[in-house]
Design an enzyme around this catalytic site. Structure first.
Site, PDB file in Angstrom:
ATOM      1  N   ARG A 101       0.872  -1.188   0.000  1.00  0.00           N
ATOM      2  CA  ARG A 101       0.000   0.000   0.000  1.00  0.00           C
ATOM      3  C   ARG A 101       0.899   1.225   0.000  1.00  0.00           C
ATOM      4  NH1 ARG A 101      -3.489  -0.339   5.155  1.00  0.00           N
ATOM      5  NH2 ARG A 101      -4.718  -1.858   4.014  1.00  0.00           N
ATOM      6  N   ARG A 171      -1.201   6.769   9.587  1.00  0.00           N
ATOM      7  CA  ARG A 171      -1.306   6.232   8.225  1.00  0.00           C
ATOM      8  C   ARG A 171      -1.409   7.345   7.180  1.00  0.00           C
ATOM      9  NH1 ARG A 171      -3.620   0.823   8.396  1.00  0.00           N
ATOM     10  NH2 ARG A 171      -2.751  -0.188  10.233  1.00  0.00           N
ATOM     11  N   LYS A 238      -2.926   1.432  15.103  1.00  0.00           N
ATOM     12  CA  LYS A 238      -2.985   2.294  13.917  1.00  0.00           C
ATOM     13  C   LYS A 238      -3.624   3.642  14.270  1.00  0.00           C
ATOM     14  CE  LYS A 238      -5.536  -0.614  11.458  1.00  0.00           C
ATOM     15  NZ  LYS A 238      -6.505  -1.201  10.523  1.00  0.00           N
ATOM     16  N   LYS A 240      -5.249   7.297  12.312  1.00  0.00           N
ATOM     17  CA  LYS A 240      -5.678   7.817  11.000  1.00  0.00           C
ATOM     18  C   LYS A 240      -6.050   9.298  11.087  1.00  0.00           C
ATOM     19  CE  LYS A 240      -7.202   3.319   9.392  1.00  0.00           C
ATOM     20  NZ  LYS A 240      -8.294   2.473   8.916  1.00  0.00           N
ATOM     21  N   CYS A 462     -15.285  -3.377   0.522  1.00  0.00           N
ATOM     22  CA  CYS A 462     -13.861  -3.588   0.806  1.00  0.00           C
ATOM     23  C   CYS A 462     -13.345  -4.716  -0.079  1.00  0.00           C
ATOM     24  CB  CYS A 462     -13.666  -3.938   2.273  1.00  0.00           C
ATOM     25  SG  CYS A 462     -14.272  -5.588   2.660  1.00  0.00           S
ATOM     26  N   CYS A 468      -7.766 -10.923   1.275  1.00  0.00           N
ATOM     27  CA  CYS A 468      -7.781 -10.499   2.679  1.00  0.00           C
ATOM     28  C   CYS A 468      -7.872 -11.708   3.606  1.00  0.00           C
ATOM     29  CB  CYS A 468      -8.956  -9.561   2.944  1.00  0.00           C
ATOM     30  SG  CYS A 468      -8.972  -9.075   4.680  1.00  0.00           S
ATOM     31  N   CYS A 507     -15.979  -8.325   6.826  1.00  0.00           N
ATOM     32  CA  CYS A 507     -15.855  -8.670   8.248  1.00  0.00           C
ATOM     33  C   CYS A 507     -16.083  -7.394   9.049  1.00  0.00           C
ATOM     34  CB  CYS A 507     -14.480  -9.286   8.540  1.00  0.00           C
ATOM     35  SG  CYS A 507     -13.172  -8.081   8.810  1.00  0.00           S
ATOM     36  N   CYS A 511     -13.442  -1.951   6.696  1.00  0.00           N
ATOM     37  CA  CYS A 511     -12.619  -1.247   5.705  1.00  0.00           C
ATOM     38  C   CYS A 511     -13.440  -0.555   4.622  1.00  0.00           C
ATOM     39  CB  CYS A 511     -11.636  -2.220   5.071  1.00  0.00           C
ATOM     40  SG  CYS A 511     -10.627  -3.082   6.285  1.00  0.00           S
TER      41      CYS A 511
HETATM   42 FE1  SRM Z   1      -8.616  -2.075   6.436  1.00  0.00          FE
HETATM   43  C1  SRM Z   1      -7.080  -4.664   7.947  1.00  0.00           C
HETATM   44  C2  SRM Z   1      -7.999  -3.482   3.523  1.00  0.00           C
HETATM   45  C3  SRM Z   1      -9.501   0.801   5.014  1.00  0.00           C
HETATM   46  C4  SRM Z   1     -10.139  -1.103   9.404  1.00  0.00           C
HETATM   47  N1  SRM Z   1      -7.664  -3.768   5.914  1.00  0.00           N
HETATM   48  C5  SRM Z   1      -7.069  -4.683   6.731  1.00  0.00           C
HETATM   49  C6  SRM Z   1      -6.276  -5.701   5.890  1.00  0.00           C
HETATM   50  C7  SRM Z   1      -4.878  -5.197   5.745  1.00  0.00           C
HETATM   51  C8  SRM Z   1      -6.308  -7.152   6.423  1.00  0.00           C
HETATM   52  C9  SRM Z   1      -5.178  -7.559   7.340  1.00  0.00           C
HETATM   53  O1  SRM Z   1      -4.989  -6.940   8.406  1.00  0.00           O
HETATM   54  O2  SRM Z   1      -4.487  -8.508   7.006  1.00  0.00           O
HETATM   55  C10 SRM Z   1      -7.068  -5.607   4.558  1.00  0.00           C
HETATM   56  C11 SRM Z   1      -6.308  -6.002   3.312  1.00  0.00           C
HETATM   57  C12 SRM Z   1      -7.229  -6.522   2.260  1.00  0.00           C
HETATM   58  C13 SRM Z   1      -6.564  -6.696   0.948  1.00  0.00           C
HETATM   59  O3  SRM Z   1      -6.363  -7.854   0.533  1.00  0.00           O
HETATM   60  O4  SRM Z   1      -6.245  -5.703   0.288  1.00  0.00           O
HETATM   61  C14 SRM Z   1      -7.594  -4.196   4.639  1.00  0.00           C
HETATM   62  N2  SRM Z   1      -8.604  -1.427   4.634  1.00  0.00           N
HETATM   63  C15 SRM Z   1      -8.394  -2.169   3.520  1.00  0.00           C
HETATM   64  C16 SRM Z   1      -8.686  -1.398   2.261  1.00  0.00           C
HETATM   65  C17 SRM Z   1      -7.777  -1.765   1.092  1.00  0.00           C
HETATM   66  C18 SRM Z   1     -10.159  -1.594   1.897  1.00  0.00           C
HETATM   67  C19 SRM Z   1     -10.581  -1.148   0.533  1.00  0.00           C
HETATM   68  O5  SRM Z   1     -11.371  -1.893  -0.035  1.00  0.00           O
HETATM   69  O6  SRM Z   1     -10.194  -0.103   0.046  1.00  0.00           O
HETATM   70  C20 SRM Z   1      -8.526   0.032   2.802  1.00  0.00           C
HETATM   71  C21 SRM Z   1      -7.098   0.489   2.709  1.00  0.00           C
HETATM   72  C22 SRM Z   1      -6.946   1.834   3.273  1.00  0.00           C
HETATM   73  C23 SRM Z   1      -5.591   2.446   3.067  1.00  0.00           C
HETATM   74  O7  SRM Z   1      -5.272   2.735   1.916  1.00  0.00           O
HETATM   75  O8  SRM Z   1      -4.912   2.674   4.061  1.00  0.00           O
HETATM   76  C24 SRM Z   1      -8.895  -0.170   4.268  1.00  0.00           C
HETATM   77  N3  SRM Z   1      -9.564  -0.394   7.131  1.00  0.00           N
HETATM   78  C25 SRM Z   1      -9.955   0.625   6.321  1.00  0.00           C
HETATM   79  C26 SRM Z   1     -10.935   1.436   6.976  1.00  0.00           C
HETATM   80  C27 SRM Z   1     -11.669   2.626   6.362  1.00  0.00           C
HETATM   81  C28 SRM Z   1     -10.954   3.916   6.571  1.00  0.00           C
HETATM   82  O9  SRM Z   1      -9.895   3.967   7.215  1.00  0.00           O
HETATM   83  O10 SRM Z   1     -11.468   4.927   6.099  1.00  0.00           O
HETATM   84  C29 SRM Z   1     -11.135   0.885   8.237  1.00  0.00           C
HETATM   85  C30 SRM Z   1     -12.163   1.342   9.290  1.00  0.00           C
HETATM   86  C31 SRM Z   1     -11.813   2.595   9.981  1.00  0.00           C
HETATM   87  C32 SRM Z   1     -11.084   2.311  11.261  1.00  0.00           C
HETATM   88  O11 SRM Z   1      -9.867   2.166  11.221  1.00  0.00           O
HETATM   89  O12 SRM Z   1     -11.761   2.207  12.296  1.00  0.00           O
HETATM   90  C33 SRM Z   1     -10.265  -0.263   8.318  1.00  0.00           C
HETATM   91  N4  SRM Z   1      -8.584  -2.741   8.424  1.00  0.00           N
HETATM   92  C34 SRM Z   1      -9.314  -2.216   9.461  1.00  0.00           C
HETATM   93  C35 SRM Z   1      -9.091  -3.026  10.630  1.00  0.00           C
HETATM   94  C36 SRM Z   1      -9.710  -2.799  12.029  1.00  0.00           C
HETATM   95  C37 SRM Z   1      -8.931  -1.845  12.857  1.00  0.00           C
HETATM   96  C38 SRM Z   1      -9.397  -1.757  14.277  1.00  0.00           C
HETATM   97  O13 SRM Z   1      -9.579  -0.633  14.757  1.00  0.00           O
HETATM   98  O14 SRM Z   1      -9.582  -2.795  14.925  1.00  0.00           O
HETATM   99  C39 SRM Z   1      -8.219  -4.068  10.251  1.00  0.00           C
HETATM  100  C40 SRM Z   1      -7.677  -5.204  11.138  1.00  0.00           C
HETATM  101  C41 SRM Z   1      -6.641  -4.752  12.104  1.00  0.00           C
HETATM  102  O15 SRM Z   1      -6.081  -3.672  12.011  1.00  0.00           O
HETATM  103  O16 SRM Z   1      -6.379  -5.544  13.000  1.00  0.00           O
HETATM  104  C42 SRM Z   1      -7.932  -3.855   8.863  1.00  0.00           C
HETATM  105 FE1  SF4 Z   2     -10.653  -7.645   4.977  1.00  0.00          FE
HETATM  106 FE2  SF4 Z   2     -12.495  -7.240   6.806  1.00  0.00          FE
HETATM  107 FE3  SF4 Z   2     -11.127  -5.200   5.859  1.00  0.00          FE
HETATM  108 FE4  SF4 Z   2     -12.885  -6.350   4.324  1.00  0.00          FE
HETATM  109  S1  SF4 Z   2     -13.365  -5.307   6.250  1.00  0.00           S
HETATM  110  S2  SF4 Z   2     -10.788  -5.821   3.718  1.00  0.00           S
HETATM  111  S3  SF4 Z   2     -12.761  -8.454   4.941  1.00  0.00           S
HETATM  112  S4  SF4 Z   2     -10.303  -6.837   7.053  1.00  0.00           S
END
Ligand code: SRM
Ligand code: SF4
Length: 603
Positions: A101, A171, A238, A240, A462, A468, A507, A511
């Site tokens: 990323r 981030r 993390k 943001k 997402c 993922c 899930c 995201c």
């Molecule tokens: Fe996310 C983890 C994809 C935005 C909350 N996110 C992941 C991972 C890296 C899975 C992993 O940990 O192994 C996913 C990778 C999937 C893949 O194969 O690409 C993933 N997140 C994404 C993306 C690519 C979704 C998308 O369809 O665009 C977004 C990438 C953003 C970026 O460029 O940085 C993405 N993730 C978000 C958002 C939305 C936002 O930030 O606006 C959230 C919710 C907001 C928040 O943080 O509360 C989000 N992602 C998470 C979480 C839960 C964090 C937590 O507070 O517990 C995880 C899991 C973790 O961190 O343990 C996670």
């Molecule tokens: Fe993966 Fe869950 Fe984030 Fe979707 S919401 S990209 S399933 S970690």
């Protein structure tokens, strides 16, 4: 055009400041620290043994500690879940690869940079795609170990990096992405960049490992000054940050720990309202986790931006929960110590007192697909990219070659590109005489179509399967056909010109930001989703659970009757517009309103 950012202010504010503060033990969660804390401390400022793992070609993967550490370098170890079971049957290790990323404050990328990432995706990723994300950047999926260093060097050669796009750090900083729409947009973008740079890890690990720069030994004496802001154990979780220009809330402030809401007077940026503590993730069945809106701390002058950003980060660094990672984000720190205590500490550390917030309103979040004119006489074309996936879906049919199409545009484009937080792409800064050429290419390659419904452009998912590792249900692969069904329901009820903000996440991590949607589907298992209703258009309300564990067919049955009711029972709003779906379901009592997320989200 002059930027309000004064060079002297920036130099003063970005100088390294003392970052140790007396910590009241009552503000800190006591107990055995989570294992991630050990590995960060032992990593010698993010180096770990990543370089050794890179040379180990017996496995395609990284050791467990480095599996975590590479995240701060912008990478996640993954494998293709579609073929995991088959490989297991054949007694093969999973086909380990990494997802990268990039760091791209405000989502800005030049045509030259685009062509470099396009080439890399084509030649060195197993999916051959560029995936635009919900946080204004792109991801490569499926990069094998032998190509990882080349990937970083390719990015570096065109002035890009992937530092701190994942892991326990600040981030990619988001910013309302139409920068030439007004001077405020341009100033907001300049601040997003500055904040991103100020909060970056200072460790040279990234340069040493990926760019072969000279290795500097960390001595006992130098240890304290390596990371003046983040500290040797970095942040508890993390973090943001956004800079947003109302009335657009296209970056979804309530998903973020720290937000700077631009306040302007006579067309000039005068300061920011600061919102702290948003976040959307939760865990199914664990009521100690919940989505939460960010709280309003008050107004600051522009000159205080960096000091406040740093103070919020260091307060969270020192007070955040390092014992339980599920409760480690700023949103939980605020609810544990109290908003006033956190805010007072930020004021103390920054040497700034928050003034009363200035009025503003968020009214919309969608991207304006198509052309808009900028204040500089240039034009910007926003392309709707379904799920942000840029891929050539056909070898012969140009109309399905989205990735090639953007590359063709990059070859003739003199402006830049802007990635949006809705996974779309803006071709920005187009001169009047180039508009027709660009539009022709966009249409030829299926990037611009007249028959895309408002419902489709208001829907987002997402990534989920197959890359993922945390996905419980399909999201990206499921959304397009699901939207077609929802379009059918709207048409049936004479609502084809209208749209519901619909978001799907595989899930409960959120995201795809389903927890700020009017209709949110949150994956629970194969073809099973929890259905949430009641977010609003401006993205300021968290939806509430309506029904649990539904199949997609059952969700469509529910939506069928809800949309039918909405079409007949909706009222006009005060400004004469028709009531939005998310407002309707609350007014008629289908779900209750979530006002204070912690208390009434689970009632
Ligand atoms: Fe996310 C983890 C994809 C935005 C909350 N996110 C992941 C991972 C890296 C899975 C992993 O940990 O192994 C996913 C990778 C999937 C893949 O194969 O690409 C993933 N997140 C994404 C993306 C690519 C979704 C998308 O369809 O665009 C977004 C990438 C953003 C970026 O460029 O940085 C993405 N993730 C978000 C958002 C939305 C936002 O930030 O606006 C959230 C919710 C907001 C928040 O943080 O509360 C989000 N992602 C998470 C979480 C839960 C964090 C937590 O507070 O517990 C995880 C899991 C973790 O961190 O343990 C996670
Ligand atoms: Fe993966 Fe869950 Fe984030 Fe979707 S919401 S990209 S399933 S970690």
């Amino acid at each position: 055009m002059t930027l309000l950012i004064d060079k002297e202010i920036v130099e003063k504010e970005t100088s390294k400041t003392a970052t140790t503060y007396p910590i009241d033990p009552a503000m800190v969660v006591q107990g055995k620290h989570a294992d991630n804390e050990r590995l960060k401390i032992e990593s010698d400022f993010l180096r770990g043994t990543i370089a050794d793992d890179l040379n180990d070609r017996i496995t395609g993967g990284f050791t467990p500690d480095n599996f975590q550490l590479i995240r701060v370098h912008g990478m996640y170890q993954q494998d293709d879940r579609d073929i995991r079971a088959e490989r297991q049957k054949q007694k093969l290790e999973p086909l380990h690869n990494v997802m990268l990323r990039a760091r791209m404050p405000g989502g800005v990328i030049t045509p030259k940079q685009w062509l470099a990432i396009d080439k890399f995706a084509q030649e060195h990723t197993s999916y051959g795609s560029i995936r635009l994300t919900t946080r204004q950047t792109f991801q490569f999926h499926g990069v094998l170990k032998p190509d990882i260093k080349l990937m970083h060097q390719t990015l570096h050669s065109v002035g890009l990096d992937s530092l701190a796009t994942a892991g326990d750090v600040n981030r990619n900083v988001l910013c309302t992405p139409n920068p030439i729409e007004s001077e405020i947009h341009q100033q907001a973008y300049a601040w997003a960049k500055k904040i991103s740079e100020h909060l970056l890890p200072q460790s040279r690990a990234y340069a040493e490992i990926w760019l072969d720069e000279e290795k500097l030994e960390t001595t006992e004496a130098s240890k304290d000054s390596v990371e003046p802001i983040l500290g040797a154990s970095y942040l508890p979780r993390k973090f943001k940050t956004t800079v947003v220009v109302p009335p657009q809330n296209d970056i979804d402030v309530h998903a973020n720990d720290l937000n700077f809401v631009a306040i302007s007077k006579n067309g000039q940026l005068v300061g920011f309202n600061v919102l702290v503590g948003g976040g959307l993730a939760m865990t199914h069945g664990d009521q100690l986790t919940y989505p939460r809106r960010a709280d309003d701390f008050g107004f600051i002058k522009v000159d205080d931006t960096i000091a406040i950003a740093e103070a919020v980060v260091t307060t969270q660094r020192d007070w955040g929960n390092r014992v339980n990672r599920k409760n480690a984000k700023t949103k939980y720190t605020l609810d544990r110590v109290g908003i006033d205590a956190f805010k007072t500490e930020v004021e103390k550390r920054a040497g700034v007192t928050f003034a009363e917030s200035k009025p503003y309103e968020f009214t919309e979040r969608g991207d304006r697909i198509g052309w808009v004119a900028g204040i500089d006489g240039k034009y910007h074309l926003t392309l709707f990219i379904e799920n942000g996936r840029l891929l050539d879906y056909s070898e012969n049919d140009h109309a399905k070659q989205l990735k090639t199409g953007v590359a063709q545009i990059a070859k003739i484009h003199h402006g830049d590109f802007r990635m949006t937080a809705n996974q779309n792409l803006i071709i920005a800064g187009v001169a009047e005489q180039d508009k027709a050429k660009i539009e022709t290419l966009a249409r030829q390659y299926g990037l611009l179509k007249d028959d895309v419904s408002l419902q489709r452009t208001s829907s987002m998912a997402c990534v989920a399967f197959p890359t993922c590792p945390l996905a419980m249900a399909e999201a990206e692969r499921f959304l397009p056909s699901f939207v077609t069904q929802v379009e059918g329901l709207l048409t049936k009820n004479n609502l084809s010109d209208e749209a519901i903000i619909l978001r799907v996440t595989g899930c409960p991590n959120g995201c795809g930001r389903a927890m700020l949607a009017e209709v949110g589907l949150v994956g629970k298992g194969p073809d099973r989703y929890n259905l949430y209703l009641g977010g609003n258009k401006g993205g300021t309300r968290i939806p509430k659970i309506y029904q649990e564990n539904l199949t997609s067919a059952a969700i469509l049955t529910e939506l069928d009757s809800l949309i039918a009711r909405w079409s007949t029972e909706r009222e006009a709003t005060v400004n004469g517009e028709k009531e939005a779906f998310g407002d309707f379901v609350i007014r008629v009592g289908i779900v209750s309103e979530v006002k204070v997320s912690k208390r009434d989200f689970y009632d």
